[in-house]
Design an enzyme around this catalytic site. Structure first.
Site, PDB file in Angstrom:
ATOM      1  N   SER A   1       0.791  -1.240   0.000  1.00  0.00           N
ATOM      2  CA  SER A   1       0.000   0.000   0.000  1.00  0.00           C
ATOM      3  C   SER A   1       0.819   1.284   0.000  1.00  0.00           C
ATOM      4  O   SER A   1       0.265   2.353  -0.226  1.00  0.00           O
ATOM      5  CB  SER A   1      -0.919   0.028   1.222  1.00  0.00           C
ATOM      6  OG  SER A   1      -2.094  -0.645   0.914  1.00  0.00           O
TER       7      SER A   1
ATOM      8  N   LYS B   1       0.588   3.470  -2.897  1.00  0.00           N
ATOM      9  CA  LYS B   1      -0.554   4.376  -3.096  1.00  0.00           C
ATOM     10  C   LYS B   1      -0.094   5.838  -3.122  1.00  0.00           C
ATOM     11  O   LYS B   1      -0.730   6.686  -3.738  1.00  0.00           O
ATOM     12  CB  LYS B   1      -1.592   4.144  -1.994  1.00  0.00           C
ATOM     13  CG  LYS B   1      -2.264   2.774  -2.151  1.00  0.00           C
ATOM     14  CD  LYS B   1      -3.147   2.403  -0.988  1.00  0.00           C
ATOM     15  CE  LYS B   1      -3.999   1.194  -1.372  1.00  0.00           C
ATOM     16  NZ  LYS B   1      -4.062   0.138  -0.424  1.00  0.00           N
TER      17      LYS B   1
ATOM     18  N   TYR C   1      -2.290  -2.159 -10.843  1.00  0.00           N
ATOM     19  CA  TYR C   1      -2.365  -2.017  -9.379  1.00  0.00           C
ATOM     20  C   TYR C   1      -1.633  -3.168  -8.682  1.00  0.00           C
ATOM     21  O   TYR C   1      -0.837  -2.943  -7.757  1.00  0.00           O
ATOM     22  CB  TYR C   1      -3.848  -1.957  -8.947  1.00  0.00           C
ATOM     23  CG  TYR C   1      -4.032  -1.970  -7.452  1.00  0.00           C
ATOM     24  CD1 TYR C   1      -3.816  -0.836  -6.685  1.00  0.00           C
ATOM     25  CD2 TYR C   1      -4.392  -3.148  -6.792  1.00  0.00           C
ATOM     26  CE1 TYR C   1      -3.948  -0.863  -5.309  1.00  0.00           C
ATOM     27  CE2 TYR C   1      -4.533  -3.187  -5.412  1.00  0.00           C
ATOM     28  CZ  TYR C   1      -4.308  -2.042  -4.674  1.00  0.00           C
ATOM     29  OH  TYR C   1      -4.434  -2.081  -3.303  1.00  0.00           O
TER      30      TYR C   1
ATOM     31  N   TYR D   1      -4.416   3.605   7.657  1.00  0.00           N
ATOM     32  CA  TYR D   1      -5.780   3.049   7.584  1.00  0.00           C
ATOM     33  C   TYR D   1      -6.612   3.559   8.749  1.00  0.00           C
ATOM     34  O   TYR D   1      -6.482   4.707   9.166  1.00  0.00           O
ATOM     35  CB  TYR D   1      -5.773   1.506   7.569  1.00  0.00           C
ATOM     36  CG  TYR D   1      -4.746   0.924   6.655  1.00  0.00           C
ATOM     37  CD1 TYR D   1      -4.781   1.194   5.295  1.00  0.00           C
ATOM     38  CD2 TYR D   1      -3.728   0.117   7.142  1.00  0.00           C
ATOM     39  CE1 TYR D   1      -3.847   0.650   4.449  1.00  0.00           C
ATOM     40  CE2 TYR D   1      -2.789  -0.430   6.299  1.00  0.00           C
ATOM     41  CZ  TYR D   1      -2.846  -0.153   4.958  1.00  0.00           C
ATOM     42  OH  TYR D   1      -1.912  -0.681   4.139  1.00  0.00           O
TER      43      TYR D   1
ATOM     44  N   VAL E   1       0.953  -3.911   3.730  1.00  0.00           N
ATOM     45  CA  VAL E   1       0.845  -5.234   4.355  1.00  0.00           C
ATOM     46  C   VAL E   1       2.088  -6.102   4.131  1.00  0.00           C
ATOM     47  O   VAL E   1       2.200  -7.175   4.709  1.00  0.00           O
ATOM     48  CB  VAL E   1      -0.418  -6.022   3.911  1.00  0.00           C
ATOM     49  CG1 VAL E   1      -1.675  -5.386   4.474  1.00  0.00           C
ATOM     50  CG2 VAL E   1      -0.495  -6.186   2.411  1.00  0.00           C
TER      51      VAL E   1
END
Ligand code: GLN
Length: 305
Positions: free
Chosen positions: A61, A64, A189, A241, A259
């Site tokens: 992530s 991102k 992605y 998050y 993760v």
């Protein structure tokens, strides 16, 4: 600084035993939960490190941040934020309910999976390969590491099992938030999430953000200052998050987790910090990583608040 980092790694290693390595992407389950590494780059480019700072892992992530920066670069900030909001969710990073609940149909923010699938879809290029090359080139520049590439095993593992992300993407296609070929967008992605890095790579990237987009080791202005500001702000509100609020209170540094066990943190005008500890807490953040950065922030008084 070296001896402080050594002490903090020794002190926080034990937390790896209290979490679990990610297993929903099967290839990630092979990580060693006892590993913990930290790397710090200051604003002049001086580097400090300890523990498993050389261990390779996938960025997940934390990518991102990259797709958000490239989407803004290619489309301008207004066009990007027409498609994705900047509000925290209070829900897990792959929540589906949130997407349907949002009034506008837009994902809540670019740091959850749905939001990142949208920013990834906004990167310009004639095909997946050209777009991936842009992401890799960006990563190679901000890490000063020409070897940055995709871990094929993790990519294939995620592609095979990524049905939750498929659900999010097809839902957004149905509401018109996502344009283009859904499978191609997902392929890019999954590839960007599978880019392999070390704590050093994350620390250098963090140092570029800390330095308002100027690369400390070349003095090149690489990312516009206003884009860095947007990214760091969203990292504070959404980067960890649904633990972002707690992290802001305890640590107070813009940060983004993945993760794969990585955390990229950026202390404005002071430090870039990269951490690797693959054992995760229930929200999907590195458990030893959160503990070590909490200690480091306290020791050096790093909170921006
Ligand atoms: N590739 C992962 C996924 O899409 C990234 C999630 C994460 O790091 N939180 O599920």
């Amino acid at each position: 600084m070296f001896s402080l980092l050594n002490t903090l790694v020794e002190k926080n290693k034990k937390y790896g035993r209290e979490g679990k390595v990610a297993s929903y992407i099967p290839a990630l389950s092979e990580a060693n939960p006892d590993e913990l590494g930290i790397y710090v780059v200051d604003s002049r480019g001086k580097e400090y490190y300890s523990g498993d700072y050389n261990a390779k892992f996938t960025i997940q992530s934390i990518s991102k941040i990259v797709s958000l920066i490239l989407a803004i670069r290619d489309n301008g900030r207004e066009n990007v934020f027409k498609k994705v909001d900047v509000e925290p969710t209070g829900m897990g990073f792959n929540s589906i309910v949130n997407l349907e609940a949002s009034d506008s149909g837009k994902p809540y923010n670019p740091m959850i999976n749905a939001g990142a699938i949208v920013t990834t879809s906004l990167i310009d290029g004639k095909d997946v390969n050209e777009k991936l090359e842009k992401i890799l080139e960006f990563m190679r520049t901000v890490t000063n590491n020409d070897d940055i590439s995709v871990n094929e095993r993790v990519y294939l593992s995620e592609k095979e099992t990524g049905n939750r992300n498929r659900a999010l993407a097809y839902f957004m296609k149905s509401t018109g938030v996502l344009d283009g070929d859904v499978e191609e967008i997902l392929d890019l992605y999954f590839k960007q999430c599978s880019i392999e890095v070390t704590a050093r790579d994350l620390a250098r990237f963090g140092a570029v953000l800390a330095n308002d987009g100027v690369i400390p080791w070349t003095n090149e202005k690489f990312i516009p200052k206003d884009v860095c500001r947007i990214v760091k702000t969203i990292m504070v509100t959404c980067g960890m998050y649904d633990a972002s609020g707690d992290f802001a209170v305890k640590v107070g540094i813009p940060a983004k987790s993945g993760v794969g066990g990585g955390i990229l943190a950026t202390v404005p005008r002071k430090f870039g910090i990269g951490i690797y500890g693959p054992s995760l807490d229930e929200k999907g953040n590195s458990i030893a990583g959160i503990n070590i950065i909490t200690d480091l922030a306290n020791e050096l008084d790093l909170s921006i608040f």
